[in-house]
Design a protein around this motif. Sequence first.
Motif, mmCIF file in Angstrom:
data_model
loop_
_atom_site.group_PDB
_atom_site.id
_atom_site.type_symbol
_atom_site.label_atom_id
_atom_site.label_comp_id
_atom_site.label_asym_id
_atom_site.label_seq_id
_atom_site.Cartn_x
_atom_site.Cartn_y
_atom_site.Cartn_z
ATOM 1 N N LEU A 170 52.795 89.120 40.610
ATOM 2 C CA LEU A 170 51.914 90.202 40.178
ATOM 3 C C LEU A 170 51.005 90.644 41.330
ATOM 4 N N LEU A 171 50.464 89.676 42.050
ATOM 5 C CA LEU A 171 49.637 90.016 43.214
ATOM 6 C C LEU A 171 50.485 90.722 44.264
ATOM 7 N N LYS A 172 51.711 90.268 44.462
ATOM 8 C CA LYS A 172 52.600 90.862 45.460
ATOM 9 C C LYS A 172 52.864 92.339 45.186
ATOM 10 N N VAL A 173 53.148 92.696 43.925
ATOM 11 C CA VAL A 173 53.431 94.103 43.644
ATOM 12 C C VAL A 173 52.204 94.969 43.887
ATOM 13 N N PHE A 174 51.011 94.417 43.662
ATOM 14 C CA PHE A 174 49.795 95.185 43.934
ATOM 15 C C PHE A 174 49.561 95.316 45.440
ATOM 16 N N LEU A 175 49.670 94.204 46.171
ATOM 17 C CA LEU A 175 49.450 94.261 47.615
ATOM 18 C C LEU A 175 50.439 95.206 48.291
ATOM 19 N N ALA A 195 41.574 93.235 37.942
ATOM 20 C CA ALA A 195 42.485 92.302 37.271
ATOM 21 C C ALA A 195 43.845 92.998 37.276
ATOM 22 N N VAL A 196 44.705 92.589 38.164
ATOM 23 C CA VAL A 196 45.982 93.288 38.346
ATOM 24 C C VAL A 196 46.765 93.331 37.041
ATOM 25 N N ARG A 197 46.660 92.294 36.221
ATOM 26 C CA ARG A 197 47.406 92.257 34.966
ATOM 27 C C ARG A 197 46.982 93.362 34.006
ATOM 28 N N GLU A 198 45.806 93.957 34.228
ATOM 29 C CA GLU A 198 45.327 95.038 33.367
ATOM 30 C C GLU A 198 45.721 96.424 33.879
ATOM 31 N N LEU A 199 46.302 96.491 35.070
ATOM 32 C CA LEU A 199 46.759 97.771 35.607
ATOM 33 C C LEU A 199 48.076 98.159 34.932
ATOM 34 N N PRO A 200 48.378 99.440 34.879
ATOM 35 C CA PRO A 200 49.620 99.878 34.217
ATOM 36 C C PRO A 200 50.864 99.261 34.862
ATOM 37 N N ALA A 201 51.616 98.528 34.070
ATOM 38 C CA ALA A 201 52.786 97.799 34.578
ATOM 39 C C ALA A 201 53.817 98.729 35.200
ATOM 40 N N SER A 213 46.387 86.895 38.727
ATOM 41 C CA SER A 213 46.943 86.034 37.681
ATOM 42 C C SER A 213 47.476 86.847 36.516
ATOM 43 N N PRO A 214 48.660 86.501 36.025
ATOM 44 C CA PRO A 214 49.184 87.189 34.844
ATOM 45 C C PRO A 214 48.569 86.678 33.537
ATOM 46 N N SER A 215 47.820 85.585 33.587
ATOM 47 C CA SER A 215 47.261 84.975 32.374
ATOM 48 C C SER A 215 45.873 85.511 32.065
ATOM 49 N N GLU A 216 45.599 85.640 30.770
ATOM 50 C CA GLU A 216 44.274 86.094 30.357
ATOM 51 C C GLU A 216 43.221 85.017 30.629
ATOM 52 N N ARG A 217 43.568 83.777 30.341
ATOM 53 C CA ARG A 217 42.652 82.671 30.584
ATOM 54 C C ARG A 217 43.207 81.879 31.759
ATOM 55 N N SER A 218 42.680 82.179 32.924
ATOM 56 C CA SER A 218 43.274 81.689 34.162
ATOM 57 C C SER A 218 42.242 80.984 35.032
ATOM 58 N N ARG A 219 42.638 79.867 35.603
ATOM 59 C CA ARG A 219 41.754 79.171 36.536
ATOM 60 C C ARG A 219 41.490 80.015 37.784
ATOM 61 N N SER A 220 42.521 80.660 38.299
ATOM 62 C CA SER A 220 42.319 81.443 39.523
ATOM 63 C C SER A 220 41.437 82.660 39.259
#
Length: 185
Positions: free
Chosen positions: A84-89, A38-44, A9-16
């Motif tokens: 975001l998940l796609k770029v990590f996978l 948390a993929v959103r915390e990895l270097p963009a 999830s790209p959101s800080e407060r996320s249901r997923s």
Amino acid sequence: MHITSISGSPSERSRSAWLTQFALTRLEGVATRSEHIAVRELPAGALLYADATEPAIARAVQSIADASLVIVGTPIYKAAYSGLLKVFLDLLPPDALRGKSVLPLATGGSPAHLLALDYALKPVLSALGARHVLDGVFATDAQLLRHEAGGYVPEPELLARLDRALDPLVPATRMRNAAELSCRR
């Protein structure tokens, strides 16, 4: 059991992200080690340029390599898992999930996105070598209502589906929940 969870999830407060963390708490009794990505915390920049040598990315990939269970959580946007998940996978080696159990979790605005788990996410997990994919759990926004103190409150039916998905890993999950329910009565 070493468990690694991935929040796409790209959101800080996320249901997923919350659902992914909640699944980890349901497995506390069987986890010998657990890690959360948390993929959103990895270097963009490293994610966008597929730089698997960047230290934070390399640690995340190693965490998946070390895991026996990988929990993958994502919001569903436009009938697919998050970009975001796609770029990590895409950074993972081709057989990164071979020999591991994988639990896909997703959240979306309506039940219309339910099949995104089967038609979008599971094929990618299979392409990464996953052969033991547990029953996916999809939650609508209405099944995870915001709590005033932070976090979310899951509906009982959602909890039951999550526990059923976890049953192959923790046969006692159902008995634990039954005991908790009887204590509340």
